[in-house]
Design a protein around this motif. Structure first.
Motif, PDB file in Angstrom:
ATOM      1  N   SER A 236       0.846  -1.192   0.000  1.00  0.00           N
ATOM      2  CA  SER A 236       0.000   0.000   0.000  1.00  0.00           C
ATOM      3  C   SER A 236       0.884   1.245   0.000  1.00  0.00           C
ATOM      4  CB  SER A 236      -0.905   0.013   1.243  1.00  0.00           C
ATOM      5  OG  SER A 236      -0.116   0.113   2.418  1.00  0.00           O
TER       6      SER A 236
ATOM      7  N   GLU B 199      -1.043   8.319   2.412  1.00  0.00           N
ATOM      8  CA  GLU B 199      -2.482   8.141   2.647  1.00  0.00           C
ATOM      9  C   GLU B 199      -3.065   9.352   3.369  1.00  0.00           C
ATOM     10  OE1 GLU B 199      -4.570   5.951   1.580  1.00  0.00           O
ATOM     11  OE2 GLU B 199      -3.405   4.167   1.085  1.00  0.00           O
TER      12      GLU B 199
ATOM     13  N   ALA C  62      -6.089  11.713   2.073  1.00  0.00           N
ATOM     14  CA  ALA C  62      -7.302  11.820   2.892  1.00  0.00           C
ATOM     15  C   ALA C  62      -7.657  13.286   3.153  1.00  0.00           C
ATOM     16  CB  ALA C  62      -7.113  11.067   4.207  1.00  0.00           C
TER      17      ALA C  62
ATOM     18  N   ASN D 176      -9.169  14.609  -0.008  1.00  0.00           N
ATOM     19  CA  ASN D 176     -10.516  14.054  -0.160  1.00  0.00           C
ATOM     20  C   ASN D 176     -11.527  14.814   0.698  1.00  0.00           C
ATOM     21  OD1 ASN D 176      -9.346  12.173  -1.805  1.00  0.00           O
ATOM     22  ND2 ASN D 176      -9.719  10.437  -0.475  1.00  0.00           N
TER      23      ASN D 176
ATOM     24  N   PRO E 239     -13.892  10.693  -3.411  1.00  0.00           N
ATOM     25  CA  PRO E 239     -13.811   9.304  -2.939  1.00  0.00           C
ATOM     26  C   PRO E 239     -12.351   8.856  -2.890  1.00  0.00           C
ATOM     27  CG  PRO E 239     -14.364   9.330  -5.254  1.00  0.00           C
ATOM     28  CD  PRO E 239     -14.328  10.775  -4.804  1.00  0.00           C
ATOM     29  N   LYS E 240     -12.140   7.631  -2.476  1.00  0.00           N
ATOM     30  CA  LYS E 240     -10.803   7.050  -2.383  1.00  0.00           C
ATOM     31  C   LYS E 240     -10.115   7.057  -3.751  1.00  0.00           C
ATOM     32  CE  LYS E 240      -8.562   2.895  -0.582  1.00  0.00           C
ATOM     33  NZ  LYS E 240      -7.556   3.519   0.226  1.00  0.00           N
ATOM     34  N   TRP E 241      -8.812   7.310  -3.748  1.00  0.00           N
ATOM     35  CA  TRP E 241      -8.008   7.361  -4.961  1.00  0.00           C
ATOM     36  C   TRP E 241      -7.606   5.951  -5.376  1.00  0.00           C
ATOM     37  CZ3 TRP E 241      -5.321  12.172  -6.551  1.00  0.00           C
ATOM     38  CH2 TRP E 241      -5.709  13.276  -5.804  1.00  0.00           C
ATOM     39  N   CYS E 242      -7.227   5.803  -6.632  1.00  0.00           N
ATOM     40  CA  CYS E 242      -6.598   4.579  -7.104  1.00  0.00           C
ATOM     41  C   CYS E 242      -5.451   4.974  -8.023  1.00  0.00           C
ATOM     42  CB  CYS E 242      -7.595   3.654  -7.798  1.00  0.00           C
ATOM     43  SG  CYS E 242      -8.147   4.192  -9.414  1.00  0.00           S
TER      44      CYS E 242
END
Length: 165
Positions: free
Chosen positions: A37, A43, A47, A50, A56-59
């Motif tokens: 991860s 992260e 966050a 966001n 929403p959550k990133w990819c």
């Protein structure tokens, strides 16, 4: 898009066989082989962004490539356009550093101020390499019928039109 898998599935559903899908989006960096991860620090910055922008959550671009492969996309291509976009954030910050802009920001309320603060977070994310701006394209397989190379290069929409890429 909160559900990236559903998003990619819908893209592949609506594009005509032989048509092209093009995704241009903010992403986080690809993970290195064996890396489970992003780091806690990475992260944390995502966050904060966001929360400020209600995202929403990133990819990663790699995540999108895997989803397109799963949906049967072929001729998948990817490119990192971060170097093109990164100067944008510096220009936004520079253009807002005047009295009129600051007064307007203070009058606009907390949500706008939080969004303005997130500009600095985006810049930090770009500078650290955690935020990327990715381009991903693929072709939807033909339904067993042969088409010319020119048709595949141009792509076809579900309505029969062509899109030059």
């Amino acid at each position: 898009m909160p559900d990236k898998s559903k998003f990619v599935s819908e893209l592949m559903r609506v594009v005509a066989p032989g048509g092209r899908v093009l995704i241009v989006t903010w992403c986080h960096r690809d993970l290195e082989p064996g890396e489970p991860s992003l780091s806690k620090k990475e992260e944390k910055i995502l966050a904060k962004i966001n929360r400020a922008y209600y995202l929403p959550k990133w990819c990663s671009v790699d995540d999108y490539v895997k989803l397109l492969e799963k949906e049967g996309g072929v001729d998948i291509k990817r490119e990192d356009w971060s170097y093109i976009i990164a100067p944008f954030w510096k220009a936004v910050i520079k253009s807002s550093l005047n009295l009129k802009s600051v007064v307007g920001l203070l009058k606009s309320g907390f949500s706008t101020i939080r969004g303005a603060y997130a500009i600095f977070l985006m810049l930090r994310g770009f500078n650290s390499g955690v935020i990327k701006f990715g381009l991903i394209t693929c072709t939807k397989k033909e339904d067993g019928s042969e088409s010319s190379d020119k048709e595949l290069q141009l792509g076809r929409t579900a309505e029969g039109g062509t899109v030059v890429l």
